[in-house]
Design an enzyme around this catalytic site. Sequence first.
Site, PDB file in Angstrom:
ATOM      1  N   ASP A 224      15.261  16.007  12.237  1.00 53.00           N
ATOM      2  CA  ASP A 224      15.919  15.665  10.985  1.00 53.00           C
ATOM      3  C   ASP A 224      14.965  14.840  10.124  1.00 53.00           C
ATOM      4  O   ASP A 224      14.324  13.902  10.617  1.00 53.00           O
ATOM      5  CB  ASP A 224      17.198  14.865  11.263  1.00 53.00           C
ATOM      6  CG  ASP A 224      17.998  14.618  10.005  1.00 53.00           C
ATOM      7  OD1 ASP A 224      18.786  15.504   9.622  1.00 53.00           O
ATOM      8  OD2 ASP A 224      17.845  13.535   9.389  1.00 53.00           O
TER       9      ASP A 224
ATOM     10  N   GLU B 282      18.257  19.611   5.864  1.00 55.34           N
ATOM     11  CA  GLU B 282      16.989  18.965   6.196  1.00 55.34           C
ATOM     12  C   GLU B 282      16.708  18.976   7.689  1.00 55.34           C
ATOM     13  O   GLU B 282      15.856  18.216   8.174  1.00 55.34           O
ATOM     14  CB  GLU B 282      16.971  17.525   5.675  1.00 55.34           C
ATOM     15  CG  GLU B 282      17.921  16.567   6.368  1.00 55.34           C
ATOM     16  CD  GLU B 282      19.313  16.536   5.744  1.00 55.34           C
ATOM     17  OE1 GLU B 282      20.004  15.521   5.925  1.00 55.34           O
ATOM     18  OE2 GLU B 282      19.714  17.521   5.084  1.00 55.34           O
TER      19      GLU B 282
END
Length: 256
Positions: A113, A156
């Site tokens: 992430d 993301e």
Amino acid sequence: MDWKINIRTHMDVFLWTLVITDLAVIGVVAYYRLLVARELYQPILAHAVTVTVLLSMCLGYFFLWQIMLGQNNHKKLRQMNETDTLTGTFTRARFFMDAAGVDASRCSVLMIDVDHFKSINDTYGHQAGDDVLAKTAERLRATCRSGDILARYGGEEFIVCLPVTSARTASRCAERLRLSVGAVDVLLGHTRIPVTISIGSASGGQGDNIDALIARADKALLLAKSAGRNRVVAAEDLGDIDPEDRIRTMRRTSRF
């Protein structure tokens, strides 16, 4: 018989058109030789062959050209479904296709992430956010091993499948990825945007499947983010502790 015409270039179209034309001419010659009277055979044959060559070349080229266009369009559509247009990595669907052929009991999974990505979008704009994702993917791709499967999992988040990789090796690979991304800032004009990532890893054992590894890696990722981000957390290091309980405990203690 299972076969198909594979046409990729103009030369392929031309060569297949010649094949079709030759077959048509052979058919016309055989037809007139067998069914037309001998005295009419010679004067008619020349005209028949000429017409056959012209028609077969025109029609053959047209239909083969259409086949080539269809194959190219199919290839582009498949690439769109399998490759993320922003980052150039595999899509989530392609990841699961490739991971299906990996022995989950001997592989590891990394969930990645980009830290504070919403803040990057809010501060610098969505174009900057896109640049950060593209540059992050570039660093991940450059650092992954040749047999690793890298994909954009969503938003993301990225995911990496490490075939035939132990928990210890997976942690080392994850740390290399973390350092690689953090070593290079993303340039936006004259502004440097520092980028870091958090990673959760999980390694397979007997009876595991890829979904189980992803679930454990995702929990480890949550713990990495709750512990301050920019770090690697391995699910195997948590032992019997429930990651969600650990996160709740960390959040309670952080209030004091």
